[in-house]
Design an enzyme around this catalytic site. Structure first.
Site, PDB file in Angstrom:
ATOM      1  N   HIS A 204      -6.132  -8.634  -4.612  1.00 31.73           N
ATOM      2  CA  HIS A 204      -6.412  -7.288  -5.125  1.00 31.73           C
ATOM      3  C   HIS A 204      -6.856  -7.259  -6.586  1.00 31.73           C
ATOM      4  O   HIS A 204      -7.339  -6.233  -7.050  1.00 31.73           O
ATOM      5  CB  HIS A 204      -5.168  -6.393  -4.980  1.00 31.73           C
ATOM      6  N   ARG A 205      -6.728  -8.349  -7.328  1.00 28.95           N
ATOM      7  CA  ARG A 205      -7.042  -8.302  -8.760  1.00 28.95           C
ATOM      8  C   ARG A 205      -8.548  -8.199  -8.980  1.00 28.95           C
ATOM      9  O   ARG A 205      -9.334  -8.867  -8.316  1.00 28.95           O
ATOM     10  CB  ARG A 205      -6.487  -9.524  -9.474  1.00 28.95           C
TER      11      ARG A 205
END
Length: 358
Positions: A204-205
């Site tokens: 998700h980063r």
């Protein structure tokens, strides 16, 4: 005593659960302020439902946006709530934009602020979370550290007053929820999974999702593995589709929506290995005794790497081989405490407020 707890994103909710339980057990007044940073059911409400957290007293409804927009709107609206409620103390958790907004609002109003998970450092200022951590630590009145490394990090920055080693609230949350997950979650049956037969992946980063080369390298590596379960964060889904990677992944990987904490615990506990770029998932993997491969070149949880249960892999490296080859070196050490962090945290807040902050 009135305590305002300020949350807004998935990791905040998990940390809030045991602390809120302890506050209410002591008949203290708690006001939960939800900024709305995460708002999908799978990233938000499910955690309140499954973990027994009371409904927020205020929901600010900020939603998505740039970091500046999110933080600015949260700061403005959080300040309005604090002006109305005038709590004796504010608690913020972790390193999200909601954490920063809550910490700044409390500091500007001269309300005592306690930072749960203080002192973490990845030493990578490209990460917005790292900026949030540093700023919140420097404007907080009570620094509640999960590990000795966190205390050492603060000392290097000249922060030595009201710094305490509490252990990690995630240990508390996991102890409370692991037993419930075993009895109530049916995620393994629903997905037809056998224990220790699959890899679990989360991404998700922004440094991974928003970079087409990094995301492509991760996607190709996951496709090269046997039986991958991928609870897909909305941000990852957006960019996998934008960069034309989604269709091939769907053919070879179990792409599922984000799941609640109980389902995620069971998926983590029964995975043969975990592949992630999440700080929280790294720590959960360690606590559950599951080898973890972290898709970053830094981590705020360096203890998991030093203890040999986590390895950092950059997207430019041979990710698939790193995942297959990684093996922990020895038994895990007890670096995150015994599961009494929440009680210590509330003790210290009561003491701080009672002493006038000295």
């Amino acid at each position: 005593m009135k305590i305002a707890t300020i949350v807004g994103a998935r990791p905040n909710f998990i940390k809030l659960a045991p602390v809120s339980k302890e506050i209410r057990k002591r008949d203290l007044k708690e006001v939960i302020v939800h900024t709305g940073q995460h708002y999908n059911y799978e990233m938000d409400r499910i955690f309140f439902d499954q973990m027994g957290i009371a409904a927020p007293d205020y929901h600010l409804g900020i939603g998505s946006g740039s970091h500046g927009f999110q933080t600015g709107e949260m700061l403005k609206k959080t300040e309005e709530v604090l002006q109305k409620e005038m709590p004796d103390a504010v608690i913020v958790f972790g390193d999200t934009n909601s954490t920063l907004a809550g910490g700044l609002a409390a500091a500007k109003m001269h309300i005592k602020c306690a930072h749960v998970e203080a002192g973490l450092r990845s030493f990578d200022k490209r990460m917005p979370e790292e900026i949030n951590r540093v700023l919140v630590d420097h404007c907080s009145d009570l620094l509640l550290c999960p590990t000795r490394t966190a205390i050492d990090n603060l000392k290097m920055e000249g922060i030595v007053q009201n710094v305490h080693l509490t252990g990690d609230v995630m240990v508390d949350a996991q102890k409370d929820c692991e037993r419930i997950a075993e009895s109530e979650s049916h995620i393994l049956e629903a997905l037809g999974l056998k224990p220790w037969s699959y890899y679990l992946a989360t991404v998700h980063r922004a440094s991974n999702t928003d970079d087409p080369e990094n995301l492509r390298a991760i996607a190709l590596a996951l496709q090269d593995l046997d039986d991958v379960v991928f609870p897909c964060h909305p941000r990852a889904e957006k960019y996998l589709k934008k960069f034309g990677l989604w269709d091939d992944l769907e053919k070879n990987i179990r792409m599922i929506k984000p799941v609640g904490y109980l389902d995620m615990l069971l998926l983590e506990k029964n995975a043969k290995k975990i592949v992630t770029d999440s700080g929280g998932v790294q720590k959960e993997a360690y606590l559950l005794g599951i080898p973890c491969i972290t898709l970053r070149d830094t981590t705020e949880w360096i203890e998991t790497v030093n203890d040999g249960w986590n390895v950092l892999v950059r997207p430019g490296e041979d990710i698939a081989s790193a995942i297959r080859d990684f093996r922990p070196r020895h038994e895990r050490q007890d670096v995150f405490g015994k599961g009494r962090a929440s009680a210590m945290i509330v003790d210290l807040i009561e003491k701080l407020v009672g002493s006038g902050g000295s």
